[in-house]
Design a protein around this motif. Structure first.
Motif, PDB file in Angstrom:
ATOM      1  N   ARG A 190     -21.201 -32.716   3.540  1.00  0.00           N
ATOM      2  CA  ARG A 190     -22.092 -32.470   4.801  1.00  0.00           C
ATOM      3  C   ARG A 190     -21.241 -31.992   5.992  1.00  0.00           C
ATOM      4  NH1 ARG A 190     -25.760 -37.410   5.867  1.00  0.00           N
ATOM      5  NH2 ARG A 190     -26.749 -36.092   7.387  1.00  0.00           N
ATOM      6  N   TRP A 191     -20.700 -30.815   5.591  1.00  0.00           N
ATOM      7  CA  TRP A 191     -19.856 -30.254   6.785  1.00  0.00           C
ATOM      8  C   TRP A 191     -20.411 -30.267   8.211  1.00  0.00           C
ATOM      9  CZ3 TRP A 191     -15.122 -29.870   4.333  1.00  0.00           C
ATOM     10  CH2 TRP A 191     -15.042 -29.795   3.117  1.00  0.00           C
ATOM     11  N   ARG A 192     -21.614 -29.719   8.225  1.00  0.00           N
ATOM     12  CA  ARG A 192     -22.567 -29.408   9.344  1.00  0.00           C
ATOM     13  C   ARG A 192     -23.313 -30.412   9.850  1.00  0.00           C
ATOM     14  NH1 ARG A 192     -21.614 -24.105  10.572  1.00  0.00           N
ATOM     15  NH2 ARG A 192     -21.000 -22.584   8.865  1.00  0.00           N
ATOM     16  N   PRO A 193     -23.282 -30.745  11.109  1.00  0.00           N
ATOM     17  CA  PRO A 193     -22.986 -29.993  12.282  1.00  0.00           C
ATOM     18  C   PRO A 193     -21.408 -30.327  12.631  1.00  0.00           C
ATOM     19  CG  PRO A 193     -24.135 -31.765  12.994  1.00  0.00           C
ATOM     20  CD  PRO A 193     -24.329 -31.709  11.639  1.00  0.00           C
ATOM     21  N   LEU A 194     -20.738 -29.455  12.675  1.00  0.00           N
ATOM     22  CA  LEU A 194     -19.159 -29.376  12.758  1.00  0.00           C
ATOM     23  C   LEU A 194     -18.875 -30.261  14.201  1.00  0.00           C
ATOM     24  CD1 LEU A 194     -17.672 -25.998  11.919  1.00  0.00           C
ATOM     25  CD2 LEU A 194     -17.638 -27.995  10.464  1.00  0.00           C
ATOM     26  N   SER A 195     -19.663 -30.043  15.187  1.00  0.00           N
ATOM     27  CA  SER A 195     -19.406 -30.866  16.418  1.00  0.00           C
ATOM     28  C   SER A 195     -19.424 -32.254  16.272  1.00  0.00           C
ATOM     29  CB  SER A 195     -20.291 -30.210  17.546  1.00  0.00           C
ATOM     30  OG  SER A 195     -21.552 -30.449  17.345  1.00  0.00           O
ATOM     31  N   GLY A 196     -20.492 -32.725  15.653  1.00  0.00           N
ATOM     32  CA  GLY A 196     -20.858 -34.137  15.281  1.00  0.00           C
ATOM     33  C   GLY A 196     -19.745 -34.581  14.493  1.00  0.00           C
ATOM     34  N   ALA A 197     -19.347 -33.987  13.525  1.00  0.00           N
ATOM     35  CA  ALA A 197     -18.192 -34.481  12.605  1.00  0.00           C
ATOM     36  C   ALA A 197     -16.969 -34.723  13.260  1.00  0.00           C
ATOM     37  CB  ALA A 197     -17.811 -33.683  11.620  1.00  0.00           C
TER      38      ALA A 197
ATOM     39  N   LEU B 109      -3.466 -32.218   2.569  1.00  0.00           N
ATOM     40  CA  LEU B 109      -3.403 -32.823   1.566  1.00  0.00           C
ATOM     41  C   LEU B 109      -3.653 -34.256   1.447  1.00  0.00           C
ATOM     42  CD1 LEU B 109      -0.385 -30.988  -0.249  1.00  0.00           C
ATOM     43  CD2 LEU B 109      -2.717 -30.027   0.098  1.00  0.00           C
ATOM     44  N   ALA B 110      -2.980 -35.191   2.026  1.00  0.00           N
ATOM     45  CA  ALA B 110      -3.376 -36.477   1.834  1.00  0.00           C
ATOM     46  C   ALA B 110      -4.806 -36.992   2.396  1.00  0.00           C
ATOM     47  CB  ALA B 110      -2.190 -37.418   2.573  1.00  0.00           C
ATOM     48  N   PRO B 111      -5.102 -36.633   3.569  1.00  0.00           N
ATOM     49  CA  PRO B 111      -6.648 -36.910   3.795  1.00  0.00           C
ATOM     50  C   PRO B 111      -7.697 -36.310   3.203  1.00  0.00           C
ATOM     51  CG  PRO B 111      -5.221 -35.962   5.563  1.00  0.00           C
ATOM     52  CD  PRO B 111      -4.379 -35.921   4.694  1.00  0.00           C
ATOM     53  N   LEU B 112      -7.507 -35.214   2.627  1.00  0.00           N
ATOM     54  CA  LEU B 112      -8.556 -34.501   1.574  1.00  0.00           C
ATOM     55  C   LEU B 112      -8.687 -35.495   0.082  1.00  0.00           C
ATOM     56  CD1 LEU B 112      -8.064 -30.696   1.995  1.00  0.00           C
ATOM     57  CD2 LEU B 112     -10.294 -32.050   2.421  1.00  0.00           C
ATOM     58  N   PHE B 113      -7.557 -35.503  -0.471  1.00  0.00           N
ATOM     59  CA  PHE B 113      -7.453 -36.228  -1.531  1.00  0.00           C
ATOM     60  C   PHE B 113      -7.813 -37.616  -1.631  1.00  0.00           C
ATOM     61  CE2 PHE B 113      -4.716 -38.977  -4.606  1.00  0.00           C
ATOM     62  CZ  PHE B 113      -5.538 -38.653  -5.711  1.00  0.00           C
TER      63      PHE B 113
ATOM     64  N   ILE C  31     -11.270 -39.901  -3.005  1.00  0.00           N
ATOM     65  CA  ILE C  31     -11.143 -41.083  -3.681  1.00  0.00           C
ATOM     66  C   ILE C  31     -11.673 -42.256  -3.173  1.00  0.00           C
ATOM     67  CG2 ILE C  31      -9.617 -42.531  -5.230  1.00  0.00           C
ATOM     68  CD1 ILE C  31      -9.919 -39.972  -6.412  1.00  0.00           C
ATOM     69  N   PHE C  32     -11.294 -42.645  -2.028  1.00  0.00           N
ATOM     70  CA  PHE C  32     -11.780 -43.966  -1.699  1.00  0.00           C
ATOM     71  C   PHE C  32     -12.870 -43.991  -1.021  1.00  0.00           C
ATOM     72  CE2 PHE C  32      -6.967 -44.117  -2.312  1.00  0.00           C
ATOM     73  CZ  PHE C  32      -6.831 -45.524  -2.604  1.00  0.00           C
ATOM     74  N   ARG C  33     -13.211 -43.193   0.142  1.00  0.00           N
ATOM     75  CA  ARG C  33     -14.721 -43.107   0.533  1.00  0.00           C
ATOM     76  C   ARG C  33     -15.712 -42.397  -0.052  1.00  0.00           C
ATOM     77  NH1 ARG C  33     -10.409 -45.805   2.991  1.00  0.00           N
ATOM     78  NH2 ARG C  33      -9.333 -43.811   3.333  1.00  0.00           N
ATOM     79  N   GLY C  34     -15.093 -41.326  -0.680  1.00  0.00           N
ATOM     80  CA  GLY C  34     -16.093 -40.465  -1.413  1.00  0.00           C
ATOM     81  C   GLY C  34     -16.623 -41.051  -2.543  1.00  0.00           C
ATOM     82  N   THR C  35     -15.809 -41.581  -3.213  1.00  0.00           N
ATOM     83  CA  THR C  35     -16.193 -42.332  -4.767  1.00  0.00           C
ATOM     84  C   THR C  35     -16.233 -43.817  -4.725  1.00  0.00           C
ATOM     85  OG1 THR C  35     -15.395 -40.279  -5.460  1.00  0.00           O
ATOM     86  CG2 THR C  35     -15.977 -41.977  -7.107  1.00  0.00           C
TER      87      THR C  35
ATOM     88  N   PHE D 291     -16.957 -35.767   5.544  1.00  0.00           N
ATOM     89  CA  PHE D 291     -16.191 -35.038   6.381  1.00  0.00           C
ATOM     90  C   PHE D 291     -15.538 -35.429   7.521  1.00  0.00           C
ATOM     91  CE2 PHE D 291     -15.859 -31.145   9.190  1.00  0.00           C
ATOM     92  CZ  PHE D 291     -14.531 -30.600   8.408  1.00  0.00           C
ATOM     93  N   PRO D 292     -16.380 -36.378   8.320  1.00  0.00           N
ATOM     94  CA  PRO D 292     -15.680 -37.092   9.364  1.00  0.00           C
ATOM     95  C   PRO D 292     -14.595 -38.027   9.138  1.00  0.00           C
ATOM     96  CG  PRO D 292     -18.297 -37.178   9.694  1.00  0.00           C
ATOM     97  CD  PRO D 292     -17.754 -36.435   8.240  1.00  0.00           C
ATOM     98  N   CYS D 293     -14.673 -38.732   8.166  1.00  0.00           N
ATOM     99  CA  CYS D 293     -13.854 -39.532   7.348  1.00  0.00           C
ATOM    100  C   CYS D 293     -12.323 -38.625   7.294  1.00  0.00           C
ATOM    101  CB  CYS D 293     -14.002 -40.390   6.172  1.00  0.00           C
ATOM    102  SG  CYS D 293     -15.554 -41.082   6.288  1.00  0.00           S
TER     103      CYS D 293
END
Length: 422
Positions: free
Chosen positions: A272-279, A337-341, A345-349, A402-404
């Motif tokens: 949920r990329w949008r809204p970017l400002s809120g993220a 790289l580290a935040p994305l991966f 794993i941890f917050r997305g799944t 995305f905010p995470c």
């Protein structure tokens, strides 16, 4: 939560066995890693020395009041001399020995040293050779050090004060019964066995053991022609990228096996990329709120048990490097790289699966604890667990991943910049 309950298909016996073996091996690896981290040096002493050197360089350019606040009212020369004296003579570097001799005024004859690239050593040598204190000070160096010192000291302070105010405001609203409603936590309808295979099997066993055995020889060949620290920086980027692949491939296969007709709006990971400002606002607020708690946790840990050591080796690489390319590669790893991966794993799944199975509170704590343990650093275990809990709460309160990622990247970026400033 997801609109459907987890899959109830029969589980092959081999899959249960593989999951159990993965958990056992991962537990052994993590336990051994945490114990071994006790023997790794802490970056805290190096950071303290660097900060004290910057304080001494910045002294001429700082107003008396600000300088006294930043150094706790003590003379920066006395502080630095005391720290250097605490280092055993056999462990002092050549430069540390020279600095200590000059600060102690124990140099019988001023050594002939080319200190053109070392502002502090150059200043102390000038004074030892009889130069007037004002003549030995480089105003540009002093101003630069003052800016670096002010930013590195005031930014955490401002963040902690802002975060404390936000936490108090949130606590007041809770006490008044004005808690904001959180969206339903949506995530993959995977099982705990799937998580064992993903986190223990993919993230720990394959990535931390199997991949390095195959990749390290290749990385050594690819970086053989590079000088340090570029060699180490290129190795960090390649190793981290390749180590992330097994978990991501396992997760991709797991998500592909889920029924398409029950995929929630926004996808299983809820980017949920949008809204970017809120993220960005959510990430910034979360970072401010978690900072004072992480700082307090680290302070209490040191006060109660002393510095346990075991700092992340990446911190040492950043602290010791002066090469722009090497620093850029290390920043890419730490901030992108580290935040994305790790957030995938941890917050997305992991968090949605644990929350569905054990409840939101237990899921938040368990996912945060596993996040802390996964960094295999006994000295950073408690602070990183708190950070993981803060990231999990951002995921719950926003309903977005995305905010995470942004909050995690912001945390690593500020840490990285502070190391560069020192």
């Amino acid at each position: 939560m997801s609109p459907s309950s987890p899959r109830q298909a029969p589980v092959p016996p081999w899959k249960n066995l593989l999951g159990a073996l993965s958990l056992l091996v991962a537990a052994l690896i993590w336990t051994s890693g945490l114990v071994n981290s006790l023997s790794r040096p802490s970056v805290a002493p190096s950071l303290n020395l660097q900060q004290q050197e910057v304080q001494l360089l910045a002294e001429p350019a700082l107003p008396d009041t600000l300088g006294s606040v930043l150094r706790g009212g003590e003379n920066p020369r006395t502080i630095l001399k005391g720290s250097l004296e605490q280092i055993p003579a056999a462990d002092r570097s050549w430069r540390q020995t020279q600095l200590l001799d000059l600060l102690q005024n124990e140099v019988a004859t001023v050594p002939e040293i080319d200190a053109a690239d070392d502002p502090l050593l150059d200043r102390l040598l000038c004074e030892a050779r009889g130069g007037a204190s004002g003549d030995c000070i480089n105003p540009a160096v002093a101003r630069s050090a003052a800016v670096r010192l002010s930013v590195s000291a005031l930014l955490p302070l401002i963040t902690a004060v802002t975060g404390t105010a936000l936490l108090l405001g949130q606590g007041w609203r809770l006490w008044r019964g004005r808690r904001e409603s959180w969206p339903d936590l949506k995530g993959p309808t995977l099982t705990l066995l799937d998580m064992a295979l993903l986190v223990a099997g993919g993230f720990v066993v394959i990535s931390a053991v199997g991949v390095p055995l195959l990749v390290l020889p290749l990385v050594s060949r690819l970086t053989a022609g590079l000088d340090s620290p570029r060699r180490e920086a290129v190795g960090v980027v390649i190793n981290y990228s390749v180590m992330a692949l097994p978990s991501l491939l396992i997760l991709r296969r797991q998500l592909a096996s889920l029924p398409k007709d029950i995929t929630p709006e926004g996808g299983w990971l809820q980017w949920r990329w949008r809204p970017l400002s809120g993220a960005f606002f959510t990430a910034l607020a979360g970072w401010c709120k978690v900072t004072p708690i992480v700082v307090l946790t680290g302070w209490l840990l040191v006060r109660l048990f002393g510095d346990p050591g075991g700092s992340n080796p990446l911190l040492e690489l950043v602290l010791d490097s002066r090469d722009p390319l090497a620093l850029s590669l290390l920043a890419l790893t730490a901030v992108v790289l580290a935040p994305l991966f790790e957030e995938v794993i941890f917050r997305g799944t992991l968090l949605p699966v644990l929350a569905r199975r054990t409840g939101s509170v237990t899921g938040v704590v368990l996912s945060g604890l596993l996040f802390g343990v996964a960094h295999i650093s006994i000295g950073e275990l408690a602070p990183l667990t708190v950070l993981g809990i803060g990231l999990a709460l951002v995921r719950l309160s926003s309903g977005r991943l995305f905010p995470c990622v942004l909050m995690h990247a912001l945390w690593n970026a500020v840490t990285f910049v502070n190391l560069l400033l020192l």
